[in-house]
Design a protein around this motif. Structure first.
Motif, PDB file in Angstrom:
ATOM      1  N   ARG A 183      46.241  48.985  74.298  1.00  0.00           N
ATOM      2  CA  ARG A 183      45.287  48.170  73.366  1.00  0.00           C
ATOM      3  C   ARG A 183      43.666  48.045  73.586  1.00  0.00           C
ATOM      4  NH1 ARG A 183      47.139  47.853  69.451  1.00  0.00           N
ATOM      5  NH2 ARG A 183      46.271  45.539  68.618  1.00  0.00           N
ATOM      6  N   SER A 184      42.814  48.251  74.803  1.00  0.00           N
ATOM      7  CA  SER A 184      41.747  49.019  74.852  1.00  0.00           C
ATOM      8  C   SER A 184      41.512  49.875  75.121  1.00  0.00           C
ATOM      9  CB  SER A 184      40.809  48.421  75.985  1.00  0.00           C
ATOM     10  OG  SER A 184      42.122  46.518  76.457  1.00  0.00           O
ATOM     11  N   ARG A 185      41.887  50.769  75.230  1.00  0.00           N
ATOM     12  CA  ARG A 185      41.706  52.194  75.253  1.00  0.00           C
ATOM     13  C   ARG A 185      41.581  52.476  73.696  1.00  0.00           C
ATOM     14  NH1 ARG A 185      46.816  55.978  76.430  1.00  0.00           N
ATOM     15  NH2 ARG A 185      47.637  55.046  74.341  1.00  0.00           N
ATOM     16  N   THR A 186      43.057  51.696  72.568  1.00  0.00           N
ATOM     17  CA  THR A 186      42.494  53.054  71.391  1.00  0.00           C
ATOM     18  C   THR A 186      41.298  51.894  71.082  1.00  0.00           C
ATOM     19  OG1 THR A 186      44.714  52.251  71.007  1.00  0.00           O
ATOM     20  CG2 THR A 186      43.374  52.011  69.092  1.00  0.00           C
ATOM     21  N   ALA A 187      40.427  50.519  71.352  1.00  0.00           N
ATOM     22  CA  ALA A 187      39.472  50.388  70.425  1.00  0.00           C
ATOM     23  C   ALA A 187      38.140  50.659  71.381  1.00  0.00           C
ATOM     24  CB  ALA A 187      39.380  48.698  70.548  1.00  0.00           C
ATOM     25  N   LEU A 188      37.850  51.031  72.601  1.00  0.00           N
ATOM     26  CA  LEU A 188      36.942  51.738  72.866  1.00  0.00           C
ATOM     27  C   LEU A 188      36.834  53.124  72.326  1.00  0.00           C
ATOM     28  CD1 LEU A 188      37.650  50.459  77.135  1.00  0.00           C
ATOM     29  CD2 LEU A 188      35.803  50.045  75.031  1.00  0.00           C
ATOM     30  N   THR A 189      38.774  54.253  72.471  1.00  0.00           N
ATOM     31  CA  THR A 189      37.665  55.000  72.134  1.00  0.00           C
ATOM     32  C   THR A 189      37.192  55.611  70.635  1.00  0.00           C
ATOM     33  OG1 THR A 189      40.153  55.911  73.584  1.00  0.00           O
ATOM     34  CG2 THR A 189      39.313  57.557  71.980  1.00  0.00           C
ATOM     35  N   ALA A 190      37.424  54.662  69.723  1.00  0.00           N
ATOM     36  CA  ALA A 190      37.059  54.662  68.613  1.00  0.00           C
ATOM     37  C   ALA A 190      35.283  53.863  68.271  1.00  0.00           C
ATOM     38  CB  ALA A 190      38.011  53.643  67.428  1.00  0.00           C
ATOM     39  N   ILE A 191      35.000  52.908  69.148  1.00  0.00           N
ATOM     40  CA  ILE A 191      33.600  52.862  69.434  1.00  0.00           C
ATOM     41  C   ILE A 191      32.807  53.898  69.989  1.00  0.00           C
ATOM     42  CG2 ILE A 191      31.832  50.950  70.958  1.00  0.00           C
ATOM     43  CD1 ILE A 191      34.922  48.857  70.905  1.00  0.00           C
ATOM     44  N   PHE A 192      33.375  54.232  70.868  1.00  0.00           N
ATOM     45  CA  PHE A 192      32.456  55.752  71.583  1.00  0.00           C
ATOM     46  C   PHE A 192      31.962  57.206  70.701  1.00  0.00           C
ATOM     47  CE2 PHE A 192      34.597  54.280  76.419  1.00  0.00           C
ATOM     48  CZ  PHE A 192      33.777  53.379  76.111  1.00  0.00           C
ATOM     49  N   ASP A 193      33.455  57.364  70.025  1.00  0.00           N
ATOM     50  CA  ASP A 193      33.955  58.156  68.754  1.00  0.00           C
ATOM     51  C   ASP A 193      32.713  57.802  67.593  1.00  0.00           C
ATOM     52  OD1 ASP A 193      35.225  59.709  69.694  1.00  0.00           O
ATOM     53  OD2 ASP A 193      37.426  58.667  68.291  1.00  0.00           O
ATOM     54  N   ALA A 194      31.916  56.589  67.622  1.00  0.00           N
ATOM     55  CA  ALA A 194      31.712  55.740  66.423  1.00  0.00           C
ATOM     56  C   ALA A 194      30.183  56.292  67.280  1.00  0.00           C
ATOM     57  CB  ALA A 194      31.561  54.357  66.929  1.00  0.00           C
ATOM     58  N   LEU A 195      29.654  55.919  68.654  1.00  0.00           N
ATOM     59  CA  LEU A 195      28.753  56.279  69.488  1.00  0.00           C
ATOM     60  C   LEU A 195      27.976  57.893  69.254  1.00  0.00           C
ATOM     61  CD1 LEU A 195      28.912  53.562  72.137  1.00  0.00           C
ATOM     62  CD2 LEU A 195      26.621  53.474  70.257  1.00  0.00           C
ATOM     63  N   ASP A 196      29.143  58.495  69.660  1.00  0.00           N
ATOM     64  CA  ASP A 196      28.552  59.573  69.348  1.00  0.00           C
ATOM     65  C   ASP A 196      27.982  60.159  68.694  1.00  0.00           C
ATOM     66  OD1 ASP A 196      29.738  60.496  71.183  1.00  0.00           O
ATOM     67  OD2 ASP A 196      31.875  61.186  71.434  1.00  0.00           O
ATOM     68  N   ARG A 197      27.992  59.944  67.055  1.00  0.00           N
ATOM     69  CA  ARG A 197      27.394  59.966  66.145  1.00  0.00           C
ATOM     70  C   ARG A 197      25.555  59.790  65.881  1.00  0.00           C
ATOM     71  NH1 ARG A 197      32.775  58.380  63.501  1.00  0.00           N
ATOM     72  NH2 ARG A 197      31.845  55.820  62.838  1.00  0.00           N
ATOM     73  N   LEU A 198      25.416  58.825  66.859  1.00  0.00           N
ATOM     74  CA  LEU A 198      23.956  58.732  67.163  1.00  0.00           C
ATOM     75  C   LEU A 198      23.656  59.153  68.130  1.00  0.00           C
ATOM     76  CD1 LEU A 198      24.645  54.635  66.778  1.00  0.00           C
ATOM     77  CD2 LEU A 198      23.972  55.975  64.934  1.00  0.00           C
ATOM     78  N   VAL A 199      24.542  59.477  69.746  1.00  0.00           N
ATOM     79  CA  VAL A 199      24.033  59.517  70.223  1.00  0.00           C
ATOM     80  C   VAL A 199      24.994  59.663  71.319  1.00  0.00           C
ATOM     81  CG1 VAL A 199      22.058  59.360  72.582  1.00  0.00           C
ATOM     82  CG2 VAL A 199      21.580  57.835  70.934  1.00  0.00           C
ATOM     83  N   LEU A 200      24.666  61.591  71.548  1.00  0.00           N
ATOM     84  CA  LEU A 200      25.709  61.836  72.790  1.00  0.00           C
ATOM     85  C   LEU A 200      25.899  61.726  73.634  1.00  0.00           C
ATOM     86  CD1 LEU A 200      25.959  66.280  71.170  1.00  0.00           C
ATOM     87  CD2 LEU A 200      27.613  63.592  71.087  1.00  0.00           C
ATOM     88  N   LEU A 201      27.238  60.618  74.914  1.00  0.00           N
ATOM     89  CA  LEU A 201      26.596  60.578  75.942  1.00  0.00           C
ATOM     90  C   LEU A 201      28.392  60.841  76.571  1.00  0.00           C
ATOM     91  CD1 LEU A 201      26.231  56.532  75.581  1.00  0.00           C
ATOM     92  CD2 LEU A 201      24.326  57.866  76.281  1.00  0.00           C
ATOM     93  N   ASP A 202      28.068  61.269  77.946  1.00  0.00           N
ATOM     94  CA  ASP A 202      29.292  62.018  78.907  1.00  0.00           C
ATOM     95  C   ASP A 202      30.318  60.774  79.281  1.00  0.00           C
ATOM     96  OD1 ASP A 202      29.673  64.001  80.591  1.00  0.00           O
ATOM     97  OD2 ASP A 202      30.372  62.283  81.383  1.00  0.00           O
ATOM     98  N   ARG A 203      31.519  61.251  77.771  1.00  0.00           N
ATOM     99  CA  ARG A 203      32.688  60.408  78.047  1.00  0.00           C
ATOM    100  C   ARG A 203      33.377  59.938  78.975  1.00  0.00           C
ATOM    101  NH1 ARG A 203      35.578  59.272  73.335  1.00  0.00           N
ATOM    102  NH2 ARG A 203      33.942  60.261  72.055  1.00  0.00           N
ATOM    103  N   THR A 204      33.146  60.837  79.968  1.00  0.00           N
ATOM    104  CA  THR A 204      33.962  60.677  82.180  1.00  0.00           C
ATOM    105  C   THR A 204      32.226  59.762  82.465  1.00  0.00           C
ATOM    106  OG1 THR A 204      33.974  62.834  81.998  1.00  0.00           O
ATOM    107  CG2 THR A 204      34.145  61.502  84.241  1.00  0.00           C
ATOM    108  N   MET A 205      31.578  59.284  81.805  1.00  0.00           N
ATOM    109  CA  MET A 205      30.878  58.415  82.494  1.00  0.00           C
ATOM    110  C   MET A 205      30.601  57.290  81.325  1.00  0.00           C
ATOM    111  SD  MET A 205      26.246  57.522  81.538  1.00  0.00           S
ATOM    112  CE  MET A 205      27.108  57.765  79.585  1.00  0.00           C
ATOM    113  N   LEU A 206      31.633  57.183  80.096  1.00  0.00           N
ATOM    114  CA  LEU A 206      31.560  55.642  79.316  1.00  0.00           C
ATOM    115  C   LEU A 206      32.544  55.384  80.256  1.00  0.00           C
ATOM    116  CD1 LEU A 206      30.564  56.990  76.085  1.00  0.00           C
ATOM    117  CD2 LEU A 206      30.078  54.950  77.990  1.00  0.00           C
ATOM    118  N   TRP A 207      33.627  56.146  80.663  1.00  0.00           N
ATOM    119  CA  TRP A 207      35.296  55.496  81.344  1.00  0.00           C
ATOM    120  C   TRP A 207      34.521  54.716  82.621  1.00  0.00           C
ATOM    121  CZ3 TRP A 207      38.318  53.995  77.567  1.00  0.00           C
ATOM    122  CH2 TRP A 207      38.966  54.563  76.862  1.00  0.00           C
ATOM    123  N   ALA A 208      33.892  55.803  83.363  1.00  0.00           N
ATOM    124  CA  ALA A 208      33.558  54.544  85.349  1.00  0.00           C
ATOM    125  C   ALA A 208      32.903  53.655  84.779  1.00  0.00           C
ATOM    126  CB  ALA A 208      32.435  55.944  84.975  1.00  0.00           C
TER     127      ALA A 208
END
Length: 269
Positions: A183-208
């Motif tokens: 359940r958390s993965r689904t929400a976090l993935t959507a949030i990270f995708d939305a953040l990418d539209r503002l600033v591209l952040l390393d996805r591995t870092m975010l999951w870490a």
């Protein structure tokens, strides 16, 4: 009064007009009523972890909250909420990447950091699905609380709320960890995708950083409660295992700017 169709199986086949409609006296039809009592108790335990900052880990029941300063995560990430949070973060951290990481940290804590503390402490979890979460902003424009619309809990066998309306019992800690991570993965993935539209952040870092939030909860809870550290570690590792089974690098090291604002102090009110 409710009615039911009463048929005598020994009687000959009847046409619809011959069927007698008889009042049903013995049975009352009622949909199960969800209760928030389990969630209320769980949040009482979470508030006790940080009495000085009671909102750091607990959540609100949204049906009892006014709308002021609250926003639904599922809607907010499609609007300008994250952009406004980034703008606010830039006032404290004059670097776009570092400011975006600060925003990501606050959102990660809202989604997984809070519920991880409950998984570790009580072996329970609320639904962290995208459509169930709302976030509250303080007067300074920072996240200071989170809430859920559906107060239903997932619990382990033997939990005192097992069998109560709105409570689902899962068979073991691994099942609880897998459901929470999914359940958390689904929400976090959507949030990270939305953040990418503002600033591209390393996805591995975010999951870490997600992994760090889980480990932080597993480390903190036994220090501020009577829970055995071995239980806290086992449950925290089960959550990390569940994320890893989904292919997410939560055990990677999160390299990022050192001046990122610490989450508990930034979120507490």
């Amino acid at each position: 009064m409710p009615t039911t169709l009463v048929l005598d199986p020994a009687a000959p086949a009847a046409s619809i007009r011959d069927i007698t409609v008889t009042p049903l006296r013995a049975t009352v039809f009622a949909a199960p009523i969800r209760t928030a009592a389990g969630l209320v108790e769980s949040c009482t335990h979470l508030r006790a972890l940080h009495p000085e900052y009671p909102r750091v880990y607990a959540v609100a029941q949204m049906s009892e909250q006014p709308k002021r300063r609250w926003w639904a995560v599922s809607q907010g990430i499609r609007g300008d909420r994250l952009e406004r949070m980034l703008t606010r973060a830039l006032e404290d951290i004059p670097d776009h990447e570092a400011a975006a990481i600060s925003v990501a940290s606050a959102l990660i804590h809202a989604v997984i950091g809070r519920v991880a503390a409950l998984v570790v402490l009580d072996g329970r979890a609320w639904d962290t699905g995208l459509d169930n979460l709302s976030i509250h902003m303080d007067s300074d424009g920072c996240i200071d609380w989170a809430g859920v619309w559906d107060p239903a809990l997932r619990v382990l066998p033997g939990d005192r709320w097992e069998g109560s309306p709105g409570v689902v019992t899962l068979p073991c800690e691994r099942a609880l960890a897998m459901w929470t991570a999914c359940r958390s993965r689904t929400a976090l993935t959507a949030i990270f995708d939305a953040l990418d539209r503002l600033v591209l952040l390393d996805r591995t870092m975010l999951w870490a950083m997600v992994g760090e939030a889980v480990l932080g909860a597993a480390t903190m809870v036994p220090l501020r409660s009577t829970l055995a550290p071995s239980i806290a570690d086992r449950r925290g590792q089960a959550l990390l295992d569940a994320f890893e089974r989904a292919g997410l690098p939560v055990r990677a090291r999160a390299g990022r700017p050192a001046f990122r604002r610490a989450v508990p102090q930034a979120l507490a009110s």
